[in-house]
Design a protein around this motif. Structure first.
Motif, PDB file in Angstrom:
ATOM      1  N   VAL A 164      25.319  26.943 -49.359  1.00 23.38           N
ATOM      2  CA  VAL A 164      25.499  25.579 -48.292  1.00 23.38           C
ATOM      3  C   VAL A 164      25.016  24.450 -48.240  1.00 23.38           C
ATOM      4  CG1 VAL A 164      25.593  25.423 -45.470  1.00 23.38           C
ATOM      5  CG2 VAL A 164      26.982  27.396 -46.668  1.00 23.38           C
ATOM      6  N   VAL A 165      25.101  23.353 -48.953  1.00 22.62           N
ATOM      7  CA  VAL A 165      24.715  22.221 -48.543  1.00 22.62           C
ATOM      8  C   VAL A 165      24.383  21.318 -47.716  1.00 22.62           C
ATOM      9  CG1 VAL A 165      24.099  20.636 -50.844  1.00 22.62           C
ATOM     10  CG2 VAL A 165      25.033  22.756 -51.002  1.00 22.62           C
ATOM     11  N   ARG A 166      22.794  20.424 -47.203  1.00 21.66           N
ATOM     12  CA  ARG A 166      23.230  19.231 -46.577  1.00 21.66           C
ATOM     13  C   ARG A 166      23.637  18.191 -48.069  1.00 21.66           C
ATOM     14  NH1 ARG A 166      21.480  17.968 -41.737  1.00 21.66           N
ATOM     15  NH2 ARG A 166      21.239  19.825 -41.010  1.00 21.66           N
ATOM     16  N   GLU A 167      23.988  17.641 -47.635  1.00 15.73           N
ATOM     17  CA  GLU A 167      24.595  16.396 -49.141  1.00 15.73           C
ATOM     18  C   GLU A 167      23.675  14.767 -48.780  1.00 15.73           C
ATOM     19  OE1 GLU A 167      26.859  16.256 -51.287  1.00 15.73           O
ATOM     20  OE2 GLU A 167      28.352  18.266 -50.886  1.00 15.73           O
ATOM     21  N   ILE A 178      18.238  24.241 -43.753  1.00 15.78           N
ATOM     22  CA  ILE A 178      18.484  23.579 -44.428  1.00 15.78           C
ATOM     23  C   ILE A 178      18.665  21.939 -44.131  1.00 15.78           C
ATOM     24  CG2 ILE A 178      19.632  24.525 -46.707  1.00 15.78           C
ATOM     25  CD1 ILE A 178      21.952  22.854 -44.930  1.00 15.78           C
ATOM     26  N   PRO A 179      16.827  21.810 -44.081  1.00 22.24           N
ATOM     27  CA  PRO A 179      16.943  20.200 -43.264  1.00 22.24           C
ATOM     28  C   PRO A 179      16.791  18.568 -43.698  1.00 22.24           C
ATOM     29  CG  PRO A 179      14.495  21.270 -43.989  1.00 22.24           C
ATOM     30  CD  PRO A 179      16.109  22.675 -44.191  1.00 22.24           C
ATOM     31  N   HIS A 180      16.760  18.993 -44.962  1.00 22.09           N
ATOM     32  CA  HIS A 180      16.598  18.068 -45.847  1.00 22.09           C
ATOM     33  C   HIS A 180      17.723  16.939 -46.893  1.00 22.09           C
ATOM     34  CE1 HIS A 180      12.255  17.838 -44.336  1.00 22.09           C
ATOM     35  NE2 HIS A 180      11.920  18.794 -44.889  1.00 22.09           N
ATOM     36  N   ASP A 193      25.852  15.377 -44.595  1.00 26.96           N
ATOM     37  CA  ASP A 193      26.589  16.502 -43.506  1.00 26.96           C
ATOM     38  C   ASP A 193      26.115  17.573 -44.017  1.00 26.96           C
ATOM     39  OD1 ASP A 193      27.604  14.391 -41.350  1.00 26.96           O
ATOM     40  OD2 ASP A 193      29.820  14.376 -43.621  1.00 26.96           O
ATOM     41  N   VAL A 194      26.421  18.620 -43.659  1.00 25.31           N
ATOM     42  CA  VAL A 194      26.893  20.344 -44.025  1.00 25.31           C
ATOM     43  C   VAL A 194      27.774  20.359 -44.362  1.00 25.31           C
ATOM     44  CG1 VAL A 194      26.297  22.609 -44.017  1.00 25.31           C
ATOM     45  CG2 VAL A 194      24.517  20.582 -42.869  1.00 25.31           C
ATOM     46  N   ARG A 195      28.295  21.235 -45.612  1.00 23.93           N
ATOM     47  CA  ARG A 195      29.506  21.605 -46.878  1.00 23.93           C
ATOM     48  C   ARG A 195      28.864  22.523 -47.306  1.00 23.93           C
ATOM     49  NH1 ARG A 195      29.598  15.656 -47.704  1.00 23.93           N
ATOM     50  NH2 ARG A 195      31.387  14.873 -46.343  1.00 23.93           N
ATOM     51  N   ALA A 196      30.462  23.307 -47.278  1.00 27.44           N
ATOM     52  CA  ALA A 196      30.050  24.602 -47.970  1.00 27.44           C
ATOM     53  C   ALA A 196      30.913  24.843 -49.333  1.00 27.44           C
ATOM     54  CB  ALA A 196      30.087  25.469 -47.371  1.00 27.44           C
ATOM     55  N   TYR A 197      30.483  25.567 -49.885  1.00 27.44           N
ATOM     56  CA  TYR A 197      31.791  25.871 -51.495  1.00 27.44           C
ATOM     57  C   TYR A 197      31.902  27.232 -52.093  1.00 27.44           C
ATOM     58  CZ  TYR A 197      30.607  20.613 -51.737  1.00 27.44           C
ATOM     59  OH  TYR A 197      30.742  19.090 -51.275  1.00 27.44           O
TER      60      TYR A 197
END
Length: 106
Positions: A49-52, A31-33, A56-60
């Motif tokens: 898993v998201v790059r905000e 998830i580079p961008h 920051d990388v966050r998971a939900y």
């Protein structure tokens, strides 16, 4: 990234991650961008898993209706690898308990 096989710090962190309920998801390069996301199923539970926007990388955890919106889960990046922890006890806010002690007199 290359890690030498005799790196003790790396082995110690990996052992700690597996013992503590942390699970490897993917490399950060997946998830580079900003705005990129990755959907995985971990123990039957869908996790995004998201790059905000703030990089920051966050998971939900994705919950099915009627439970509501996705719940954040703990997410950590170590050695450019993404780990998540689905343990519910790990996500509950716990109030510190006051410990009362009676001093002993000699």
């Amino acid at each position: 990234m290359t890690v030498p096989p005799d790196d003790r710090v790396f082995r110690r962190e990996m052992a700690s991650a597996y013992r503590s309920g942390w699970h490897f998801i993917d490399l950060v390069t997946a998830i580079p961008h900003r705005g990129d996301s990755l959907m995985v199923t971990l123990f039957g539970e869908p996790v995004v898993v998201v790059r905000e926007e703030d990089e920051d990388v966050r998971a939900y955890r994705c919950l099915r209706k009627p439970r509501g919106a996705p719940q954040p889960v703990r997410c950590a990046i170590r050695y450019d690898m993404i780990f998540v922890n689905l343990d519910q006890r790990d996500h509950q806010l716990v109030e510190p308990q006051a410990i009362s002690a009676t001093p002993r007199s000699a």
